[in-house]
Design a protein around this motif. Structure first.
Motif, PDB file in Angstrom:
ATOM      1  N   PRO A 130     -18.693  -4.276   4.306  1.00 13.41           N
ATOM      2  CA  PRO A 130     -17.958  -5.091   5.285  1.00 13.41           C
ATOM      3  C   PRO A 130     -16.458  -5.184   5.005  1.00 13.41           C
ATOM      4  N   ASP A 131     -16.036  -5.017   3.758  1.00 15.01           N
ATOM      5  CA  ASP A 131     -14.616  -5.085   3.436  1.00 15.01           C
ATOM      6  C   ASP A 131     -13.832  -3.914   4.022  1.00 15.01           C
ATOM      7  N   GLU A 132     -14.537  -2.859   4.449  1.00 15.84           N
ATOM      8  CA  GLU A 132     -13.871  -1.699   5.044  1.00 15.84           C
ATOM      9  C   GLU A 132     -13.652  -1.851   6.551  1.00 15.84           C
ATOM     10  N   ALA A 133     -14.330  -2.808   7.158  1.00 15.52           N
ATOM     11  CA  ALA A 133     -14.453  -2.841   8.614  1.00 15.52           C
ATOM     12  C   ALA A 133     -13.338  -3.648   9.267  1.00 15.52           C
ATOM     13  N   PHE A 134     -12.152  -3.102   9.303  1.00 15.12           N
ATOM     14  CA  PHE A 134     -11.045  -3.742  10.003  1.00 15.12           C
ATOM     15  C   PHE A 134     -10.021  -2.686  10.388  1.00 15.12           C
ATOM     16  N   LEU A 135      -9.143  -3.044  11.318  1.00  9.68           N
ATOM     17  CA  LEU A 135      -8.057  -2.180  11.775  1.00  9.68           C
ATOM     18  C   LEU A 135      -6.723  -2.770  11.339  1.00  9.68           C
ATOM     19  N   VAL A 136      -5.772  -1.905  11.053  1.00  8.64           N
ATOM     20  CA  VAL A 136      -4.404  -2.347  10.766  1.00  8.64           C
ATOM     21  C   VAL A 136      -3.696  -2.532  12.106  1.00  8.64           C
ATOM     22  N   ARG A 137      -3.421  -3.774  12.429  1.00  5.17           N
ATOM     23  CA  ARG A 137      -2.736  -4.099  13.686  1.00  5.17           C
ATOM     24  C   ARG A 137      -1.499  -4.972  13.464  1.00  5.17           C
ATOM     25  N   ASP A 138      -1.359  -5.537  12.264  1.00  7.32           N
ATOM     26  CA  ASP A 138      -0.209  -6.378  11.967  1.00  7.32           C
ATOM     27  C   ASP A 138       0.076  -6.291  10.476  1.00  7.32           C
ATOM     28  N   ARG A 139       1.093  -7.016  10.021  1.00  5.62           N
ATOM     29  CA  ARG A 139       1.496  -6.933   8.614  1.00  5.62           C
ATOM     30  C   ARG A 139       0.437  -7.521   7.692  1.00  5.62           C
ATOM     31  N   ALA A 140      -0.286  -8.523   8.162  1.00 10.20           N
ATOM     32  CA  ALA A 140      -1.324  -9.116   7.323  1.00 10.20           C
ATOM     33  C   ALA A 140      -2.459  -8.122   7.072  1.00 10.20           C
ATOM     34  N   SER A 141      -2.894  -7.406   8.111  1.00  6.77           N
ATOM     35  CA  SER A 141      -3.961  -6.422   7.918  1.00  6.77           C
ATOM     36  C   SER A 141      -3.454  -5.206   7.150  1.00  6.77           C
ATOM     37  N   LEU A 142      -2.148  -4.898   7.257  1.00  5.19           N
ATOM     38  CA  LEU A 142      -1.581  -3.832   6.430  1.00  5.19           C
ATOM     39  C   LEU A 142      -1.641  -4.218   4.956  1.00  5.19           C
ATOM     40  N   ALA A 143      -1.316  -5.478   4.659  1.00  5.59           N
ATOM     41  CA  ALA A 143      -1.415  -5.956   3.278  1.00  5.59           C
ATOM     42  C   ALA A 143      -2.866  -5.942   2.800  1.00  5.59           C
ATOM     43  N   ARG A 144      -3.792  -6.301   3.668  1.00  6.80           N
ATOM     44  CA  ARG A 144      -5.213  -6.247   3.309  1.00  6.80           C
ATOM     45  C   ARG A 144      -5.643  -4.824   2.994  1.00  6.80           C
ATOM     46  N   ALA A 145      -5.188  -3.875   3.811  1.00  5.14           N
ATOM     47  CA  ALA A 145      -5.502  -2.469   3.549  1.00  5.14           C
ATOM     48  C   ALA A 145      -4.900  -2.018   2.233  1.00  5.14           C
ATOM     49  N   GLY A 146      -3.662  -2.461   1.960  1.00  8.02           N
ATOM     50  CA  GLY A 146      -3.033  -2.100   0.703  1.00  8.02           C
ATOM     51  C   GLY A 146      -3.822  -2.583  -0.496  1.00  8.02           C
ATOM     52  N   ALA A 147      -4.376  -3.805  -0.401  1.00  3.33           N
ATOM     53  CA  ALA A 147      -5.167  -4.335  -1.501  1.00  3.33           C
ATOM     54  C   ALA A 147      -6.424  -3.507  -1.727  1.00  3.33           C
ATOM     55  N   VAL A 148      -7.079  -3.085  -0.640  1.00  3.51           N
ATOM     56  CA  VAL A 148      -8.285  -2.259  -0.774  1.00  3.51           C
ATOM     57  C   VAL A 148      -7.953  -0.920  -1.420  1.00  3.51           C
ATOM     58  N   ILE A 149      -6.887  -0.281  -0.943  1.00  2.00           N
ATOM     59  CA  ILE A 149      -6.504   1.025  -1.476  1.00  2.00           C
ATOM     60  C   ILE A 149      -6.091   0.910  -2.936  1.00  2.00           C
ATOM     61  N   GLN A 150      -5.340  -0.132  -3.284  1.00  2.36           N
ATOM     62  CA  GLN A 150      -4.920  -0.307  -4.676  1.00  2.36           C
ATOM     63  C   GLN A 150      -6.118  -0.482  -5.601  1.00  2.36           C
ATOM     64  N   GLN A 151      -7.088  -1.256  -5.184  1.00  4.75           N
ATOM     65  CA  GLN A 151      -8.286  -1.437  -6.003  1.00  4.75           C
ATOM     66  C   GLN A 151      -8.982  -0.106  -6.265  1.00  4.75           C
ATOM     67  N   ARG A 152      -9.060   0.732  -5.250  1.00  9.41           N
ATOM     68  CA  ARG A 152      -9.711   2.035  -5.424  1.00  9.41           C
ATOM     69  C   ARG A 152      -8.914   2.931  -6.365  1.00  9.41           C
ATOM     70  N   LEU A 153      -7.596   2.962  -6.167  1.00 13.34           N
ATOM     71  CA  LEU A 153      -6.764   3.830  -7.000  1.00 13.34           C
ATOM     72  C   LEU A 153      -6.813   3.395  -8.463  1.00 13.34           C
TER      73      LEU A 153
END
Length: 316
Positions: free
Chosen positions: A201-224
């Motif tokens: 469920p943590d993958e299931a969102f779209l980047v539509r604003d700066r808050a969701s961009l930051a959320r995506a960044g957190a997910v990607i950073q955790q993976r890296l």
């Protein structure tokens, strides 16, 4: 690396995803599904302009930087890394077909005029034998990974949606369904499919604003960072560190809090990167110690070198 002037060149990394033929079969719900491995086509849709989202930016969302690459790169990488792998990947965009930062993904760019018919543009790139299945993904669904694998691991005719009901990806059986529903975009395609829950469920969102961009960044950073830790790197406080996609670090290296590693930076083994360092497109050797708050840009630090606090190398 992103600068206010745009994307700068970086050392390209070739994809490790094999695009080959073969047979793949699996059994799900007592039904044997068989298709040619690599016989499906992945399509990423980047059809929204800057005014269509809430980013307050001159850039479309798909081109915003995220861990050193455009948002769309992460979606294309997830498609290319799916198993079984696709035979083709089409990146359908209303932006410029010349997109630095995407060149190491084996994708064909399909340019769509603003307000144009995306399916007509896609169809012109498909051959007579390209009859499906098709995986169609919103290019802003940047966090999708395991959920894509689960989606294509089952029967076509299924869709992923966000918690808000926005369509993220659809797994379509054949070309006829695309032709019938394409005018309505991804929403119409998803309406023609069964909605299934995401694998994560943590993958299931779209980047539509700066808050969701930051959320995506957190997910990607955790993976890296998780990948680097699995390779033998120690992060004393990983949640405070920023790492770009193209950064490589050798084993037994220790990364202190507040470190930022950008671009094509490489760090050797048994090195210590002290607190608050920022390193951009640089090579740091083995056994090096940066004592803290160092700034490096486009430089090479020899093996076993020691840099005292606040020492700077390179140009701003």
């Amino acid at each position: 690396m992103w600068t206010p002037r745009g994307w700068t060149s970086r050392r390209a990394r070739s994809s490790s995803v094999p695009l080959h033929a073969g047979r793949h079969s699996l059994r799900r719900d007592n039904t044997l599904l068989t298709w040619t491995m690599g016989g499906w086509t992945g399509i990423a849709l980047a059809l929204r302009g800057p005014a269509d989202d809430r980013m307050a930016s001159r850039l479309p969302t798909s081109l915003h930087p995220l861990a050193g690459r455009p948002v769309a790169w992460h979606v294309l990488r997830a498609i290319s890394g799916a198993r079984p792998p696709p035979c083709r990947i089409l990146y359908c965009t209303v932006d410029s077909p010349e997109l630095p930062g995407l060149t190491d993904i084996p994708a064909e760019v399909v340019a769509v005029p603003p307000g144009g018919d995306w399916w007509a543009a896609i169809a012109s790139h498909l051959g007579a034998g390209d009859d499906g299945p098709f995986l169609v993904v919103d290019a802003a669904a940047v966090a999708l990974r395991d959920s894509l694998d689960a989606l294509i691991g089952g029967a076509p005719g299924r869709a992923l949606r966000s918690a808000q009901g926005e369509p993220l990806a659809v797994w379509i059986a054949d070309r006829a369904i695309l032709e019938r529903c394409a005018a309505g975009g991804l929403e119409a395609l998803a309406d023609a499919c069964e909605t299934v829950p995401p694998a994560d469920p943590d993958e299931a969102f779209l980047v539509r604003d700066r808050a969701s961009l930051a959320r995506a960044g957190a997910v990607i950073q955790q993976r890296l960072i998780r990948r680097l830790m699995e390779g033998g790197v120690t992060f004393l406080k990983p949640e405070t560190v920023l790492v770009d996609v193209d950064v490589t670090i050798g084993p037994d290296t220790v990364i202190y809090p507040g470190v930022v590693l950008e671009g094509g930076t490489t760090i050797g083994s048994e090195t210590v990167i002290g607190p608050g360092c920022r390193i951009i497109d640089s090579q740091v050797g083995n056994g090096v110690e940066l004592k803290g708050w160092n700034y490096l840009s486009g430089v090479k630090i020899r093996n076993r070198a020691v840099l005292e606090p606040y020492v700077r190398r390179g140009f701003d």
